[in-house]
Design a protein around this motif. Structure first.
Motif, PDB file in Angstrom:
ATOM      1  N   ILE A   1       0.618  -1.105   0.181  1.00 14.62           N
ATOM      2  CA  ILE A   1      -0.039  -0.059   0.304  1.00 14.62           C
ATOM      3  C   ILE A   1       0.771   1.292   0.278  1.00 14.62           C
ATOM      4  N   ALA A   2       1.931   1.129   0.587  1.00 13.72           N
ATOM      5  CA  ALA A   2       2.931   2.252   0.224  1.00 13.72           C
ATOM      6  C   ALA A   2       3.238   2.570  -0.658  1.00 13.72           C
ATOM      7  N   VAL A   3       3.956   1.786  -1.146  1.00 12.50           N
ATOM      8  CA  VAL A   3       4.326   1.805  -2.647  1.00 12.50           C
ATOM      9  C   VAL A   3       3.296   2.451  -3.591  1.00 12.50           C
ATOM     10  N   LEU A   4       1.893   1.723  -3.334  1.00 15.93           N
ATOM     11  CA  LEU A   4       0.705   1.631  -4.098  1.00 15.93           C
ATOM     12  C   LEU A   4       0.525   3.502  -4.217  1.00 15.93           C
ATOM     13  N   VAL A   5       0.417   3.730  -3.215  1.00 14.71           N
ATOM     14  CA  VAL A   5      -0.196   5.642  -3.345  1.00 14.71           C
ATOM     15  C   VAL A   5       1.594   6.334  -3.608  1.00 14.71           C
ATOM     16  N   THR A   6       2.836   6.039  -3.073  1.00 14.72           N
ATOM     17  CA  THR A   6       3.957   6.655  -3.670  1.00 14.72           C
ATOM     18  C   THR A   6       3.854   6.912  -4.746  1.00 14.72           C
ATOM     19  N   ALA A   7       3.275   5.801  -5.746  1.00 13.64           N
ATOM     20  CA  ALA A   7       4.248   5.705  -7.036  1.00 13.64           C
ATOM     21  C   ALA A   7       3.242   6.847  -7.838  1.00 13.64           C
ATOM     22  N   PRO A   8       2.129   7.136  -7.512  1.00 12.56           N
ATOM     23  CA  PRO A   8       1.142   8.079  -8.691  1.00 12.56           C
ATOM     24  C   PRO A   8       1.550   8.704  -8.227  1.00 12.56           C
ATOM     25  N   VAL A   9       2.045   9.186  -6.522  1.00 18.89           N
ATOM     26  CA  VAL A   9       2.804  10.744  -6.751  1.00 18.89           C
ATOM     27  C   VAL A   9       4.337  10.699  -7.434  1.00 18.89           C
ATOM     28  N   CYS A  10       4.720  10.039  -7.008  1.00 13.62           N
ATOM     29  CA  CYS A  10       6.636  10.145  -8.352  1.00 13.62           C
ATOM     30  C   CYS A  10       6.291  10.176  -9.669  1.00 13.62           C
TER      31      CYS A  10
ATOM     32  N   LEU B   1       3.400   4.741 -13.758  1.00 13.00           N
ATOM     33  CA  LEU B   1       3.511   4.874 -12.295  1.00 13.00           C
ATOM     34  C   LEU B   1       1.973   5.544 -11.700  1.00 13.00           C
ATOM     35  N   ILE B   2       1.807   6.155 -12.953  1.00 17.69           N
ATOM     36  CA  ILE B   2      -0.191   6.803 -11.913  1.00 17.69           C
ATOM     37  C   ILE B   2      -0.467   6.191 -11.811  1.00 17.69           C
ATOM     38  N   LEU B   3      -0.991   4.866 -12.838  1.00 12.77           N
ATOM     39  CA  LEU B   3      -1.934   4.367 -13.557  1.00 12.77           C
ATOM     40  C   LEU B   3      -1.748   3.036 -12.401  1.00 12.77           C
ATOM     41  N   VAL B   4      -0.410   2.232 -12.258  1.00  9.03           N
ATOM     42  CA  VAL B   4      -0.440   1.123 -11.157  1.00  9.03           C
ATOM     43  C   VAL B   4      -1.108   1.883  -9.984  1.00  9.03           C
ATOM     44  N   GLY B   5      -0.441   2.999  -9.674  1.00 11.97           N
ATOM     45  CA  GLY B   5      -0.439   3.442  -8.295  1.00 11.97           C
ATOM     46  C   GLY B   5      -2.263   3.543  -8.329  1.00 11.97           C
ATOM     47  N   ILE B   6      -2.950   4.377  -8.784  1.00 16.03           N
ATOM     48  CA  ILE B   6      -5.008   4.381  -8.914  1.00 16.03           C
ATOM     49  C   ILE B   6      -5.272   2.970  -8.867  1.00 16.03           C
ATOM     50  N   THR B   7      -5.429   2.543  -9.818  1.00 16.98           N
ATOM     51  CA  THR B   7      -5.398   1.250 -10.407  1.00 16.98           C
ATOM     52  C   THR B   7      -5.470   0.020  -9.453  1.00 16.98           C
ATOM     53  N   GLY B   8      -3.959  -0.541  -8.912  1.00 16.92           N
ATOM     54  CA  GLY B   8      -3.281  -0.923  -7.154  1.00 16.92           C
ATOM     55  C   GLY B   8      -4.829  -0.785  -5.480  1.00 16.92           C
ATOM     56  N   LEU B   9      -4.703   0.943  -5.894  1.00 14.56           N
ATOM     57  CA  LEU B   9      -5.198   1.499  -4.390  1.00 14.56           C
ATOM     58  C   LEU B   9      -6.761   0.989  -5.168  1.00 14.56           C
TER      59      LEU B   9
ATOM     60  N   ALA C   1      -3.252  -7.207 -11.954  1.00 19.42           N
ATOM     61  CA  ALA C   1      -2.793  -6.477 -12.504  1.00 19.42           C
ATOM     62  C   ALA C   1      -1.674  -5.312 -12.518  1.00 19.42           C
ATOM     63  N   ALA C   2      -1.831  -4.483 -11.202  1.00 22.27           N
ATOM     64  CA  ALA C   2      -1.372  -3.405 -11.314  1.00 22.27           C
ATOM     65  C   ALA C   2       0.357  -3.888 -10.546  1.00 22.27           C
ATOM     66  N   VAL C   3       0.217  -5.067  -9.715  1.00 22.42           N
ATOM     67  CA  VAL C   3       1.291  -5.105  -8.990  1.00 22.42           C
ATOM     68  C   VAL C   3       2.404  -5.964 -10.484  1.00 22.42           C
ATOM     69  N   LEU C   4       1.773  -6.667 -11.239  1.00 24.40           N
ATOM     70  CA  LEU C   4       2.348  -7.134 -11.980  1.00 24.40           C
ATOM     71  C   LEU C   4       2.536  -6.124 -13.149  1.00 24.40           C
ATOM     72  N   VAL C   5       2.359  -4.978 -13.170  1.00 32.00           N
ATOM     73  CA  VAL C   5       3.138  -3.846 -14.155  1.00 32.00           C
ATOM     74  C   VAL C   5       3.727  -2.918 -13.374  1.00 32.00           C
ATOM     75  N   LEU C   6       3.796  -3.404 -11.952  1.00 29.26           N
ATOM     76  CA  LEU C   6       4.270  -2.762 -10.830  1.00 29.26           C
ATOM     77  C   LEU C   6       5.749  -2.953 -10.997  1.00 29.26           C
ATOM     78  N   ALA C   7       5.703  -4.417 -10.792  1.00 30.70           N
ATOM     79  CA  ALA C   7       7.025  -5.119 -11.149  1.00 30.70           C
ATOM     80  C   ALA C   7       8.069  -4.996 -12.335  1.00 30.70           C
ATOM     81  N   THR C   8       7.298  -4.274 -13.626  1.00 33.64           N
ATOM     82  CA  THR C   8       7.786  -4.219 -14.715  1.00 33.64           C
ATOM     83  C   THR C   8       8.085  -2.818 -14.329  1.00 33.64           C
ATOM     84  N   LEU C   9       7.303  -1.882 -14.689  1.00 37.43           N
ATOM     85  CA  LEU C   9       8.113  -0.874 -14.207  1.00 37.43           C
ATOM     86  C   LEU C   9       9.568  -0.355 -13.057  1.00 37.43           C
ATOM     87  N   THR C  10       9.298  -1.169 -11.924  1.00 35.65           N
ATOM     88  CA  THR C  10      10.303  -0.636 -11.552  1.00 35.65           C
ATOM     89  C   THR C  10      11.591  -1.329 -11.579  1.00 35.65           C
TER      90      THR C  10
END
Length: 150
Positions: free
Chosen positions: A15-24, A54-62, A80-89
């Motif tokens: 959740i901390a990463v998903l909140v931070t991703a769209p902010v970044c 990053l924006i899409l992943v955070g919003i979708t994941g949350l 779907a969100a955490v798979l894309v997050l793994a790719t982006l990071t």
């Protein structure tokens, strides 16, 4: 229906990463700045996709974590969100390593840990979804086991 254990949906690090991703992502776009490693290692269209991803992943994941409806839908959205997050990071960790080499060991290690954690969470969600499917199939095949005949 047999009792199935679904892993906690309240994963504080996720959740901390998903909140931070769209902010970044928003800050990168609004301030029109990028890490040097991203500028050097990724073509411009990929940079835009990375930032908006990053924006899409955070919003979708949350959205998946907070989904009020069916658990299977929530888990699918979160997956779907955490798979894309793994790719982006993972992309960022590679860019850091390629551009900065040994100087990026600490930063790349932390970013790679987020990618690995996202992959791990993806596997947990897949296993949970698989358990749900099996339990549903068992309940349909044997209504007495699901409590339907009592």
């Amino acid at each position: 229906m047999p009792h199935i254990r679904i892993r906690s949906r309240h994963q504080p690090f996720e959740i901390a990463v998903l909140v931070t991703a769209p902010v970044c992502g928003l800050l990168l776009i609004v301030l029109d700045v990028r890490p040097q490693s991203v500028e050097l290692a990724m073509p411009a269209p990929i940079q835009v996709g990375w930032e908006s991803g990053l924006i899409l992943v955070g919003i979708t994941g949350l959205l998946g974590v907070l989904w009020p409806g069916r658990l299977s839908t929530a888990l699918g959205i979160e997956l779907a969100a955490v798979l894309v997050l793994a790719t982006l990071t993972g992309m960022y960790a590679v860019a850091l390593t390629v551009v900065s080499g040994r100087q990026a060991v600490a930063a790349a290690s932390f970013i790679a840990a987020v990618a690995a954690g996202s992959g791990w969470r993806s596997l947990e969600i897949l296993l949970d979804l698989r358990r749900m499917v099996r339990a549903s199939q068992l309940a349909r095949a044997d209504p007495l086991a699901a409590g339907g005949g009592r």
